[in-house]
Design an enzyme around this catalytic site. Structure first.
Site, PDB file in Angstrom:
ATOM      1  N   ASP A 119     -47.743 -53.540 -30.228  1.00  0.00           N
ATOM      2  CA  ASP A 119     -46.722 -53.644 -28.965  1.00  0.00           C
ATOM      3  C   ASP A 119     -46.256 -51.867 -29.037  1.00  0.00           C
ATOM      4  OD1 ASP A 119     -44.372 -55.794 -27.815  1.00  0.00           O
ATOM      5  OD2 ASP A 119     -43.972 -53.784 -28.194  1.00  0.00           O
ATOM      6  N   ASP A 170     -47.298 -54.846 -22.571  1.00  0.00           N
ATOM      7  CA  ASP A 170     -47.148 -53.173 -23.368  1.00  0.00           C
ATOM      8  C   ASP A 170     -47.658 -54.200 -25.038  1.00  0.00           C
ATOM      9  OD1 ASP A 170     -44.955 -55.055 -24.366  1.00  0.00           O
ATOM     10  OD2 ASP A 170     -44.161 -52.873 -25.432  1.00  0.00           O
ATOM     11  N   GLU A 171     -48.572 -54.777 -24.666  1.00  0.00           N
ATOM     12  CA  GLU A 171     -48.042 -55.329 -25.914  1.00  0.00           C
ATOM     13  C   GLU A 171     -49.603 -56.714 -25.975  1.00  0.00           C
ATOM     14  OE1 GLU A 171     -46.141 -59.088 -27.378  1.00  0.00           O
ATOM     15  OE2 GLU A 171     -44.786 -58.101 -26.261  1.00  0.00           O
TER      16      GLU A 171
END
Ligand code: DCP
Ligand code: MG
Ligand code: MG
Length: 356
Positions: A8, A103-104
């Site tokens: 992340d 984002d992860e």
């Protein structure tokens, strides 16, 4: 046994802004809507977090806590570009990746772990590779299951690397707050605390029967996760046809402002769902029910796929305005997105580790 990483980005939107503008590096940066409107903080740099600024906080509050914080508007096109790049880097390491949001992602690196390269080393090299290629830091958790890996990645942010050895899950989880468990939102956390359950260890001491009585089927499931038991595989593709949210009004209304505000709220919920699934779609749908229960939908297909709350709200807002007439009263409003941009098939995987 599996080896799973959860990776992340640290302060994703804010870090991208700092990367692109050296003048604001090392400074408190808040990305999100303007303080004059009803904007909220989407992402706060770690410098800004020292002042107690958190995401989802009204921008106005954030700037009260830190008047010299630098407010930057979101630039989703840019974030999506970075997101695609990082997912490509992940895919170089393993084809088995599951994006959870921009984002992860989870990565199943079982095939990569060997006597010579353990999970820690693979995670470390991945972090170094992302930093070298993109100039941004990710935090990584490594464990034998998804839920433990995800909790681990959050523990030493920013630039964290936390490895939970197989067999050590229970001891690792026990002292942590129950709120860290997957599926325990603020409401459930409050109810758990009211029962004297503060840590994951407190939760796992309770009997399945008691947990079932108090929390339904979710009770024993939370306990399972709390014990580190989670055999969900990393899923490369997830089938979703549409994502939507709707609300029946307590009182029918024809007030344009109230309806627009509702469309904004629903769009926000849809956007959060999309973000969790890491997908975007082309078709925005508005569902309306009139006082007399007539129900209909209006939809628009956009030239570019969208996933941001503002973009969905804008399209749905246009559809809404076309339906407003003096005296026309609405009792239900729904917003949805469909026509998902399909994930490209990963290219042929090269049998080497990035950064080696
Ligand atoms: N985001 C958002 N609104 C929220 C939460 C997040 O718009 N309420 C967006 C902005 C974030 C991005 O999603 O930059 C990623 O969310 P994260 O929860 O991973 O938060 P950050 O990456 O910003 O910070 P952290 O270092 O805690 O991961
Ligand atoms: Mg993040
Ligand atoms: Mg995230």
């Amino acid at each position: 046994m599996r080896h799973i990483l959860h990776a992340d980005f640290d302060a994703f939107y804010a870090s991208v802004e700092q990367l692109d503008n050296p003048a604001i590096r090392g400074k408190p940066v808040v990305v999100g809507g303007s303080p004059e409107g009803r904007g909220v903080v989407a992402s706060a740099s770690y410098e800004a977090r020292k002042y107690g600024i958190r995401s989802a906080m009204p921008m106005r509050t954030a700037l009260q806590r830190c008047p010299h914080a630098i407010q930057v508007n979101s630039n989703f096109t840019r974030y999506r570009e970075v997101s695609r790049k990082v997912m490509d880097i992940f895919r170089e390491l393993t084809p088995t990746i599951e994006p959870l949001s921009m984002d992860e992602a989870y990565l199943d690196v079982t095939e990569r772990v060997s006597a010579r390269h353990d999970a820690r080393e693979i995670a470390y090299r991945l972090k170094r590779h992302v930093k070298a290629e993109l100039g941004l830091t990710i935090s990584v958790g490594a464990a034998a299951s998804k839920s433990v890996a995800k909790i681990a990645s959050d523990l030493e942010k920013p630039d964290g690397l936390t490895v939970v050895e197989p067999g050590a899950e229970r001891a690792f989880l026990a002292p942590l707050s129950v709120g860290r468990l997957w599926g325990v939102g603020p409401k459930t956390e409050q109810r758990l605390r009211a029962e004297g359950i503060e840590t994951i260890g407190d939760l796992t001491e309770r009997s399945d029967d008691w947990l079932k009585k108090m929390f339904g089927r979710n009770g024993p499931y939370m306990k399972k996760l709390g014990l580190g038991e989670d055999d969900r595989p990393v899923q490369t593709h997830r089938g979703s046809k549409s994502v939507s949210a709707e609300t029946t009004l307590r009182q029918d209304t024809g007030d344009p402002e109230a309806l627009e505000e509702l469309v904004n709220r629903l769009s926000h919920r849809v956007a959060r769902d999309l973000d969790r699934k890491g997908i975007q779609g082309y078709t925005v749908k508005l569902k309306l029910r009139l006082s007399d229960f007539t129900t209909f939908t209006r939809q628009v297909t956009l030239p570019e796929p969208v996933s941001a709350s503002e973009q969905i709200a804008e399209a749905a807002g246009v559809l809404l305005i076309a339906e407003l007439e003096p005296g026309r009263m609405f009792r239900l409003v729904g917003v949805g997105l469909s026509g998902f941009a399909s994930e490209e098939e990963p290219e042929v995987i090269q049998p080497r580790l990035p950064g080696f």
